[in-house]
Design a protein around this motif. Sequence first.
Motif, mmCIF file in Angstrom:
data_model
loop_
_atom_site.group_PDB
_atom_site.id
_atom_site.type_symbol
_atom_site.label_atom_id
_atom_site.label_comp_id
_atom_site.label_asym_id
_atom_site.label_seq_id
_atom_site.Cartn_x
_atom_site.Cartn_y
_atom_site.Cartn_z
ATOM 1 N N PHE A 175 0.131 -7.943 -0.704
ATOM 2 C CA PHE A 175 1.287 -7.046 -0.678
ATOM 3 C C PHE A 175 2.526 -7.868 -1.024
ATOM 4 O O PHE A 175 2.588 -9.062 -0.714
ATOM 5 N N VAL A 176 3.503 -7.214 -1.653
ATOM 6 C CA VAL A 176 4.790 -7.873 -1.891
ATOM 7 C C VAL A 176 5.889 -7.044 -1.238
ATOM 8 O O VAL A 176 5.738 -5.841 -1.032
ATOM 9 N N PHE A 177 6.976 -7.725 -0.890
ATOM 10 C CA PHE A 177 8.129 -7.015 -0.329
ATOM 11 C C PHE A 177 9.415 -7.667 -0.814
ATOM 12 O O PHE A 177 9.468 -8.892 -0.916
ATOM 13 N N PRO A 178 10.423 -6.884 -1.226
ATOM 14 C CA PRO A 178 10.420 -5.419 -1.283
ATOM 15 C C PRO A 178 9.586 -4.918 -2.457
ATOM 16 O O PRO A 178 9.381 -5.634 -3.429
ATOM 17 N N GLY A 179 9.111 -3.648 -2.354
ATOM 18 C CA GLY A 179 8.356 -3.048 -3.434
ATOM 19 C C GLY A 179 9.272 -2.330 -4.414
ATOM 20 O O GLY A 179 10.481 -2.241 -4.207
ATOM 21 N N LYS A 180 8.689 -1.793 -5.475
ATOM 22 C CA LYS A 180 9.488 -1.084 -6.487
ATOM 23 C C LYS A 180 10.086 0.200 -5.926
ATOM 24 O O LYS A 180 11.186 0.592 -6.268
ATOM 25 N N ARG A 181 9.314 0.872 -5.050
ATOM 26 C CA ARG A 181 9.773 2.174 -4.547
ATOM 27 C C ARG A 181 9.969 2.200 -3.025
ATOM 28 O O ARG A 181 10.213 3.249 -2.455
ATOM 29 N N GLY A 182 9.815 1.075 -2.377
ATOM 30 C CA GLY A 182 9.958 1.065 -0.925
ATOM 31 C C GLY A 182 10.030 -0.352 -0.397
ATOM 32 O O GLY A 182 10.216 -1.314 -1.149
ATOM 33 N N ASN A 183 9.868 -0.471 0.907
ATOM 34 C CA ASN A 183 9.976 -1.788 1.545
ATOM 35 C C ASN A 183 8.857 -2.733 1.149
ATOM 36 O O ASN A 183 9.026 -3.955 1.138
ATOM 37 N N VAL A 184 7.685 -2.168 0.854
ATOM 38 C CA VAL A 184 6.512 -3.008 0.587
ATOM 39 C C VAL A 184 5.629 -2.307 -0.440
ATOM 40 O O VAL A 184 5.648 -1.082 -0.562
ATOM 41 N N GLU A 185 4.885 -3.101 -1.199
ATOM 42 C CA GLU A 185 4.018 -2.544 -2.239
ATOM 43 C C GLU A 185 2.701 -3.304 -2.273
ATOM 44 O O GLU A 185 2.684 -4.542 -2.277
ATOM 45 N N LYS A 186 1.595 -2.579 -2.287
ATOM 46 C CA LYS A 186 0.268 -3.202 -2.415
ATOM 47 C C LYS A 186 0.029 -3.506 -3.884
ATOM 48 O O LYS A 186 0.147 -2.633 -4.729
ATOM 49 N N ILE A 187 -0.310 -4.760 -4.203
ATOM 50 C CA ILE A 187 -0.596 -5.085 -5.595
ATOM 51 C C ILE A 187 -2.067 -5.454 -5.822
ATOM 52 O O ILE A 187 -2.548 -5.372 -6.946
ATOM 53 N N VAL A 188 -2.774 -5.863 -4.764
ATOM 54 C CA VAL A 188 -4.225 -6.118 -4.871
ATOM 55 C C VAL A 188 -4.898 -5.554 -3.633
ATOM 56 O O VAL A 188 -4.552 -5.916 -2.511
ATOM 57 N N GLY A 208 16.597 -7.559 -4.370
ATOM 58 C CA GLY A 208 16.677 -6.634 -3.253
ATOM 59 C C GLY A 208 16.706 -7.307 -1.902
ATOM 60 O O GLY A 208 16.886 -8.517 -1.768
ATOM 61 N N LEU A 209 16.523 -6.484 -0.880
ATOM 62 C CA LEU A 209 16.556 -6.940 0.506
ATOM 63 C C LEU A 209 15.287 -7.681 0.870
ATOM 64 O O LEU A 209 14.367 -7.821 0.061
ATOM 65 N N THR A 210 15.215 -8.152 2.132
ATOM 66 C CA THR A 210 14.032 -8.878 2.600
ATOM 67 C C THR A 210 13.493 -8.169 3.837
ATOM 68 O O THR A 210 13.779 -8.565 4.979
ATOM 69 N N PRO A 211 12.696 -7.108 3.660
ATOM 70 C CA PRO A 211 12.213 -6.309 4.796
ATOM 71 C C PRO A 211 10.931 -6.884 5.403
ATOM 72 O O PRO A 211 9.857 -6.268 5.364
ATOM 73 N N THR A 212 11.029 -8.068 6.013
ATOM 74 C CA THR A 212 9.842 -8.740 6.533
ATOM 75 C C THR A 212 9.170 -7.934 7.640
ATOM 76 O O THR A 212 7.930 -7.817 7.675
ATOM 77 N N GLY A 213 9.965 -7.372 8.559
ATOM 78 C CA GLY A 213 9.394 -6.580 9.651
ATOM 79 C C GLY A 213 8.613 -5.375 9.149
ATOM 80 O O GLY A 213 7.445 -5.176 9.524
ATOM 81 N N PRO A 214 9.206 -4.522 8.283
ATOM 82 C CA PRO A 214 8.460 -3.399 7.727
ATOM 83 C C PRO A 214 7.216 -3.825 6.952
ATOM 84 O O PRO A 214 6.196 -3.131 6.968
ATOM 85 N N ALA A 215 7.283 -4.969 6.271
ATOM 86 C CA ALA A 215 6.114 -5.458 5.531
ATOM 87 C C ALA A 215 4.978 -5.813 6.490
ATOM 88 O O ALA A 215 3.812 -5.493 6.234
ATOM 89 N N LEU A 216 5.299 -6.461 7.600
ATOM 90 C CA LEU A 216 4.279 -6.786 8.604
ATOM 91 C C LEU A 216 3.698 -5.517 9.221
ATOM 92 O O LEU A 216 2.487 -5.418 9.435
ATOM 93 N N ARG A 217 4.564 -4.530 9.472
ATOM 94 C CA ARG A 217 4.086 -3.259 10.032
ATOM 95 C C ARG A 217 3.099 -2.587 9.074
ATOM 96 O O ARG A 217 2.049 -2.090 9.471
ATOM 97 N N GLU A 218 3.429 -2.609 7.789
ATOM 98 C CA GLU A 218 2.543 -2.000 6.786
ATOM 99 C C GLU A 218 1.220 -2.751 6.696
ATOM 100 O O GLU A 218 0.157 -2.153 6.507
#
Length: 244
Positions: A175-188, A208-218
């Motif tokens: 996963f990468v964060f931030p994503g194109k359309r949200g806080n996080v994006e699955k790439i594989v 963009g921003l650095t949404p580490t918390g939302p990325a961990l939640r996802e």
Amino acid sequence: MRKGTLRQILLITDGCSNHGEDPIAMASLAKEQGITVNVIGVLDQDTIDESGLREIEGIALSGGGISQVVYAKQLSQTVQMVTRKAMTQTLQGVVNRELKQILGSNVSLEDLPPEKRGEVMEVVDELGETVELEVLILIDTSGSMKTKLPTVKEALLDLSLSLNARIGDNRFAVFVFPGKRGNVEKIVDWTPKIEELSTVFPKLTSGGLTPTGPALREALTYFEKKRSLRGLIRDDESYFEESM
């Protein structure tokens, strides 16, 4: 000792989160769910700020994992070391819990006689080679990481080669964060072959921003989805077996 699956989140970042939930709280939640959170802080030639360092250490501590801050050129060996070391640390924790059940609450691995401790560590080493491993890799793609992404890609490919030398099965998701359309994006999606990154990485954009918390939640949600799917498959298998 029953073999299970070791589940890790490997967070690769170069600074502080600045959007969404507290990543340290999310890492603590991961630990409660049996998922280890390891963090690698990536530097250029400059130094990481104190708040970023505290966050990196805090996430790993709350997530029961390991943190390491390195220059980008050292990333490949560090990714492998952190992943392997976290496996051993987790397995030692499992062994210690089993020893307490067998020998009493006051006994740990360090309390055993040297020869017994050596035998137990041989078991830990063997499990490290045979246990199933799931690693969800979270990559910070905020603006300051742009120049580091090629090095991150090389490090993850090296990790894949290193872990595929094990007997046990490996599965990776990225996963990468931030994503194109949200806080996080699955790439594989979950795969034993992390080589798929070769086709994905050139398309990544930084900023963009650095949404580490939302990325961990996802990431936690994604692990839970995988477990739920496994449960459905097992239920279906039981149904078919009973019907025959």
